[in-house]
Design a protein around this motif. Structure first.
Motif, PDB file in Angstrom:
ATOM      1  N   ILE A   1       0.832  -1.200   0.000  1.00  0.00           N
ATOM      2  CA  ILE A   1       0.000   0.000   0.000  1.00  0.00           C
ATOM      3  C   ILE A   1       0.870   1.256   0.000  1.00  0.00           C
ATOM      4  N   LYS A   2       1.884   1.250   0.858  1.00  0.00           N
ATOM      5  CA  LYS A   2       2.751   2.416   0.963  1.00  0.00           C
ATOM      6  C   LYS A   2       3.401   2.711  -0.385  1.00  0.00           C
ATOM      7  N   SER A   3       3.893   1.671  -0.994  1.00  0.00           N
ATOM      8  CA  SER A   3       4.588   1.831  -2.258  1.00  0.00           C
ATOM      9  C   SER A   3       3.643   2.278  -3.381  1.00  0.00           C
ATOM     10  N   THR A   4       2.438   1.721  -3.366  1.00  0.00           N
ATOM     11  CA  THR A   4       1.458   2.090  -4.391  1.00  0.00           C
ATOM     12  C   THR A   4       1.049   3.548  -4.249  1.00  0.00           C
ATOM     13  N   GLU A   5       0.822   3.935  -3.015  1.00  0.00           N
ATOM     14  CA  GLU A   5       0.455   5.320  -2.710  1.00  0.00           C
ATOM     15  C   GLU A   5       1.524   6.282  -3.234  1.00  0.00           C
ATOM     16  N   GLN A   6       2.775   5.941  -2.960  1.00  0.00           N
ATOM     17  CA  GLN A   6       3.876   6.807  -3.377  1.00  0.00           C
ATOM     18  C   GLN A   6       3.976   6.861  -4.899  1.00  0.00           C
ATOM     19  N   ASN A   7       3.767   5.725  -5.525  1.00  0.00           N
ATOM     20  CA  ASN A   7       3.787   5.660  -6.985  1.00  0.00           C
ATOM     21  C   ASN A   7       2.707   6.563  -7.578  1.00  0.00           C
ATOM     22  N   PHE A   8       1.548   6.524  -6.986  1.00  0.00           N
ATOM     23  CA  PHE A   8       0.423   7.363  -7.441  1.00  0.00           C
ATOM     24  C   PHE A   8       0.791   8.841  -7.315  1.00  0.00           C
ATOM     25  N   ILE A   9       1.316   9.192  -6.154  1.00  0.00           N
ATOM     26  CA  ILE A   9       1.685  10.586  -5.903  1.00  0.00           C
ATOM     27  C   ILE A   9       2.766  11.041  -6.877  1.00  0.00           C
ATOM     28  N   ASN A  10       3.742  10.199  -7.121  1.00  0.00           N
ATOM     29  CA  ASN A  10       4.813  10.556  -8.051  1.00  0.00           C
ATOM     30  C   ASN A  10       4.263  10.850  -9.448  1.00  0.00           C
ATOM     31  N   HIS A  11       3.303  10.048  -9.852  1.00  0.00           N
ATOM     32  CA  HIS A  11       2.704  10.278 -11.160  1.00  0.00           C
ATOM     33  C   HIS A  11       1.940  11.599 -11.194  1.00  0.00           C
ATOM     34  N   LEU A  12       1.155  11.821 -10.147  1.00  0.00           N
ATOM     35  CA  LEU A  12       0.358  13.052 -10.100  1.00  0.00           C
ATOM     36  C   LEU A  12       1.255  14.282 -10.090  1.00  0.00           C
ATOM     37  N   ALA A  13       2.440  14.127  -9.505  1.00  0.00           N
ATOM     38  CA  ALA A  13       3.341  15.272  -9.356  1.00  0.00           C
ATOM     39  C   ALA A  13       3.910  15.756 -10.675  1.00  0.00           C
ATOM     40  N   THR A  14       3.751  14.951 -11.720  1.00  0.00           N
ATOM     41  CA  THR A  14       4.309  15.362 -13.011  1.00  0.00           C
ATOM     42  C   THR A  14       3.362  16.269 -13.792  1.00  0.00           C
ATOM     43  N   THR A  15       2.158  16.456 -13.295  1.00  0.00           N
ATOM     44  CA  THR A  15       1.194  17.304 -13.992  1.00  0.00           C
ATOM     45  C   THR A  15       0.788  18.487 -13.120  1.00  0.00           C
ATOM     46  N   THR A  16       0.887  19.679 -13.680  1.00  0.00           N
ATOM     47  CA  THR A  16       0.438  20.866 -12.941  1.00  0.00           C
ATOM     48  C   THR A  16      -0.942  21.268 -13.455  1.00  0.00           C
ATOM     49  N   ILE A  17      -1.605  22.115 -12.715  1.00  0.00           N
ATOM     50  CA  ILE A  17      -2.923  22.559 -13.175  1.00  0.00           C
ATOM     51  C   ILE A  17      -2.781  23.463 -14.403  1.00  0.00           C
ATOM     52  N   ALA A  18      -1.606  24.040 -14.591  1.00  0.00           N
ATOM     53  CA  ALA A  18      -1.373  24.803 -15.826  1.00  0.00           C
ATOM     54  C   ALA A  18      -1.369  23.843 -17.018  1.00  0.00           C
ATOM     55  N   ASP A  19      -0.762  22.666 -16.824  1.00  0.00           N
ATOM     56  CA  ASP A  19      -0.780  21.643 -17.889  1.00  0.00           C
ATOM     57  C   ASP A  19      -2.210  21.255 -18.233  1.00  0.00           C
ATOM     58  N   VAL A  20      -2.998  21.032 -17.202  1.00  0.00           N
ATOM     59  CA  VAL A  20      -4.390  20.631 -17.413  1.00  0.00           C
ATOM     60  C   VAL A  20      -5.123  21.700 -18.199  1.00  0.00           C
ATOM     61  N   GLN A  21      -4.913  22.931 -17.814  1.00  0.00           N
ATOM     62  CA  GLN A  21      -5.616  24.037 -18.460  1.00  0.00           C
ATOM     63  C   GLN A  21      -5.176  24.182 -19.914  1.00  0.00           C
ATOM     64  N   LYS A  22      -3.862  24.089 -20.153  1.00  0.00           N
ATOM     65  CA  LYS A  22      -3.333  24.285 -21.506  1.00  0.00           C
ATOM     66  C   LYS A  22      -3.751  23.159 -22.446  1.00  0.00           C
ATOM     67  N   ALA A  23      -3.854  21.960 -21.898  1.00  0.00           N
ATOM     68  CA  ALA A  23      -4.079  20.798 -22.751  1.00  0.00           C
ATOM     69  C   ALA A  23      -5.505  20.669 -23.248  1.00  0.00           C
TER      70      ALA A  23
END
Lengths: 146, 146
Positions: free
Chosen positions: A112-134
């Motif tokens: 669980i710990k590792s999965t959680e961290q993996n999820f967070i790492n992925h989310l960290a690569t996208t900013t809300i500016a990216d979301v808006q621009k895309a």
DNA sequence: TTAAATGTAACTTTTGAAGTTGCGTCAGTC
DNA sequence: GACTGACGCAACTTCAAAAGTTACATTTAA
């Protein structure tokens, strides 16, 4: 609004705010766009304010706006601000005298710990500016602030 | 039993069965040990049977037992058999004319897919034989089948 | 034939999130 | 200084999904 949609509401709202960071958004406006209730919006955004992602102003002409530049707010920031967990294996639920459960918990808690961290790492690569621009469409109904 | 504990129930039960694969376990026995109801047990184990992890026998002296050797059943098998998802971002929940939501969904669906796979890969490294062997205590209440 | 097991449908209970209401507080505006 | 429109928050209600329960048909061995 459906169940457990706080993360979706938060990301969605900040995506819109990224398009127009200077504009003050009221919880009523946000709620109407998101198809929910102003109080629910304040509840969720309140968590983001505590985490330093948003600021809110009371009184006339008050509302919500980003506390930082859109490219400095990642989806991981939003996820962490809400304080939710992907998987909750309640340890108190575990029969204290069953060694199989102990063994299982030992194995699973690491996963669980590792999965959680993996999820967070992925989310960290996208900013809300990216979301808006895309965004790809040109609909007037929601994106006319751009 | 608490909420959303089907995965825990399934893993726990199969951990015990791994200790004594030849023994037929009735849903009543399992339910009593797990602190739940026989019908709930049958519901959950029924999914595992559909996935080929367990077999069940009706009638007198019937019950449940493993369909394969314990070292050939991983926690990933159990997770997949239950057909649950870590994160459910319901696409139908998305306003169809909001491009920010579309953009968000594009970003997030990849993250979810990858996280899910990461979780499964981790679970796949542990078999129920591992869980059973790794138990540390010697309590008589639950592990006397070993 | 009987007893003991699964299979399953239908229903009730529980629980946590979402939704709602009401009111206090705060800050511009008239 | 009152008024208006915003947030803050507590208390309550509603809703939906999971769990729990009941009932009964079916199956199988003794």
């Amino acid at each position: 609004m459906k169940r457990n949609s706080r993360l979706a509401l938060a990301m969605h709202t900040l995506g819109h705010m990224a398009a127009n960071p200077s504009h003050m958004h009221t919880s009523s406006e946000i709620a109407e766009h998101a198809g929910t209730n102003p109080v629910v919006v304040r509840r969720v955004l309140g968590k983001l304010r505590e985490a330093g992602l948003l600021t809110s102003e009371k009184g006339h002409a008050g509302g919500w706006c980003l506390a930082r530049e859109p490219h400095l707010i990642t989806l991981a920031d939003i996820y962490l601000a809400l304080g939710e967990r992907l998987i909750s294996m309640d340890e108190n639920d575990c029969a204290p005298d069953c060694c199989i459960e102990h063994s299982l918990l030992n194995h699973i808690s690491e996963v669980i710990k590792s999965t959680e961290q993996n999820f967070i790492n992925h989310l960290a690569t996208t900013t809300i500016a990216d979301v808006q621009k895309a965004k790809k469409c040109k609909c007037k109904t929601c994106c006319d602030e751009a």
